[in-house]
Design an enzyme around this catalytic site. Structure first.
Site, PDB file in Angstrom:
ATOM      1  N   ASP A   1       0.833  -1.208   0.000  1.00  0.00           N
ATOM      2  CA  ASP A   1       0.000   0.000   0.000  1.00  0.00           C
ATOM      3  C   ASP A   1       0.865   1.254   0.000  1.00  0.00           C
ATOM      4  O   ASP A   1       1.473   1.604   1.013  1.00  0.00           O
ATOM      5  CB  ASP A   1      -0.910  -0.018   1.228  1.00  0.00           C
ATOM      6  CG  ASP A   1      -1.881   1.157   1.252  1.00  0.00           C
ATOM      7  OD1 ASP A   1      -1.972   1.876   0.240  1.00  0.00           O
ATOM      8  OD2 ASP A   1      -2.552   1.346   2.282  1.00  0.00           O
TER       9      ASP A   1
ATOM     10  N   ASP B   1      -1.698   7.484  -6.132  1.00  0.00           N
ATOM     11  CA  ASP B   1      -1.887   6.418  -5.151  1.00  0.00           C
ATOM     12  C   ASP B   1      -2.234   5.111  -5.845  1.00  0.00           C
ATOM     13  O   ASP B   1      -3.329   4.959  -6.385  1.00  0.00           O
ATOM     14  CB  ASP B   1      -2.995   6.812  -4.180  1.00  0.00           C
ATOM     15  CG  ASP B   1      -3.154   5.829  -3.036  1.00  0.00           C
ATOM     16  OD1 ASP B   1      -2.362   4.879  -2.958  1.00  0.00           O
ATOM     17  OD2 ASP B   1      -4.076   6.012  -2.218  1.00  0.00           O
TER      18      ASP B   1
END
Length: 449
Positions: free
Chosen positions: A89, A298
């Protein structure tokens, strides 16, 4: 000097993908005169029913929607080594592992079996580190150990002690790595938690895994559906890739309530639909005095989200330019993933055909542009009940309204990074990208058929 690592990824939407890596050594010829040894990590693919995973997002980001692709890294931790599987992540800082067997949870790390496990005392400077991952301040537990709670947007949380441990990345030991040894709480989905041991944070924060490893840069290339991709840790240049277009990362020294200072933040300056530049004030792309309005790249977010006024202008222009080409879904109550309210009905006679030609949407950054075209513009939702008994398929526009998910930022998701070589240069504080065919990149790196 950290060795460069390549990770072979494979994506298959409409399923959740869990990717597990195994180690194979290769020598790759880079643009340098001598070959450079890189670690190629092929990934095993496991599929799960669509919609069964919700990626944990720090509550400060306020993103709670589900994702249908997760990337998990398999490695070993501790002495003797224990196998763990961690969700990769780039939007999180603190890495953590489940350290206590919970109901329906089989994948755990047992610190009692490791001689290299060291819990962090309250007196440690690390315990006083302020990060965006800790909306609840760290505290001392009854044993005077550093206790941390990480909260998420869906009101779930996970908590435990900070500690250091030896992580083995592709067999290379990384001793003294700080992580969270979490012994209570859940992320978002207990069934999915049973398949992973934790999460690997990869943002710019001092406690992130990439920062602790001291990596100068990392890159990835995500292919489209049913294709493979690559993730590369370290600095390697390939002559076949060609020059990358770079945009600087934004640094903000002043703490602001809605600005994530350790995210991969860039400057979005405008958006084009086809050849038409949206007529918007430049100030709308600049963060305000609270930090609201930053632009983050992201890979942990699936689609791209824009502030309300910008999304509205993009939506109107895209509808105008596709009038007569696409058929709007006539259902005002249908909103995909809570933020995608521009959806289309595609007749059953087109199911086996490609989508019609569509105007590209170009994101204009400082010094670089990213063009989103073709199938990346629309996402197949499926034969939804909104089609009212027909055999039509529903497709939704892959840009969403960030205000509908309660986030005060622009977020560039991984769906729009498909077939784009993405480089995160931490030394020079910039993000680089180049259009490429990721399946061919995999083949050039000896990973494709």
């Amino acid at each position: 000097m950290v060795s460069s690592l390549l990770v072979l990824l494979q994506f298959q939407t409409p399923f959740i993908i869990t990717l597990t890596l195994f180690i194979i050594f290769h020598q790759i010829q880079t643009s340098d005169a001598s070959p450079q040894t890189l670690l190629i990590l092929p990934l095993k693919v496991q599929t799960h029913p669509h919609g069964s995973v919700s990626i944990p997002i720090p509550s400060s980001r306020k993103l709670s929607f589900q994702h249908n692709v997760t990337l998990t890294v398999s490695l070993t931790v501790g002495s003797p080594p224990q196998s763990v599987t961690m969700v990769l992540d780039t939007g999180s800082e603190l890495s953590w592992l489940h350290c206590k067997k919970l109901p329906n949870l089989n994948s755990v790390f047992n610190p009692q079996l490791s001689s290299s496990y060291n819990p962090t005392p309250c007196t440690s400077p690390v315990c006083k580190t302020r990060t965006r991952d800790f909306p609840i301040p760290v505290s001392c537990d009854p044993k005077n150990l550093c206790h941390a709670t990480v909260s998420y947007a869906d009101a779930t949380s996970i908590e435990g002690n900070l500690a250091t441990e030896t992580f083995f990345v592709a067999g290379s030991p990384q001793p003294g790595t700080t992580f969270g040894c979490m012994d209570s709480g859940f992320t978002s989905n207990a069934d999915e938690d049973s398949k992973t041991t934790g999460l690997m944070g990869m943002n710019r924060g001092s406690l992130s895994f990439v920062a602790q490893m001291g990596l100068p840069k990392f890159s990835y290339c995500i292919s489209g559906s049913d294709s493979s991709g690559v993730l590369l840790f370290g600095d390697a240049k390939f002559a076949w890739l060609g020059p990358l277009r770079y945009t600087p990362m934004v640094k903000e020294s002043t703490p602001l309530p809605y600005f994530d200072r350790v995210a991969y933040t860039v400057r979005l300056q405008g958006i084009r639909v086809g050849k038409k530049l949206l007529q918007l004030e430049k100030s709308i792309f600049v963060p305000d005095h609270t930090g609201s309005g930053q632009t983050m790249v992201d890979s942990g977010t699936q689609f791209t989200f824009l502030l309300g006024p910008v999304y509205k202008a993009l939506r109107e222009e895209f509808v105008a330019q596709t009038k007569g080409v696409l058929t709007l879904l006539d259902d005002p109550n249908f909103v995909f993933q809570g933020a995608m309210d521009l959806c289309y009905r595609v007749g059953s006679n087109r199911k086996s055909l490609p989508l019609p030609p569509l105007p590209a949407v170009t994101l204009v950054f400082e010094g670089a542009e990213m063009s989103v075209s073709g199938e990346r513009l629309l996402y197949k939702v499926g034969d939804v009940a909104a089609a009212k008994g027909s055999e039509d398929t529903v497709y939704c526009f892959t840009f969403g309204n960030s205000e509908l998910v309660g986030i005060e930022a622009y977020v560039i998701g991984h769906h729009h990074q498909q077939n784009v070589w993405m480089e995160f240069d931490l030394v020079n504080s910039r993000v680089g990208f180049a259009d490429t065919r990721c399946e061919l990149a995999s083949q050039r790196l000896g990973m494709g058929s």
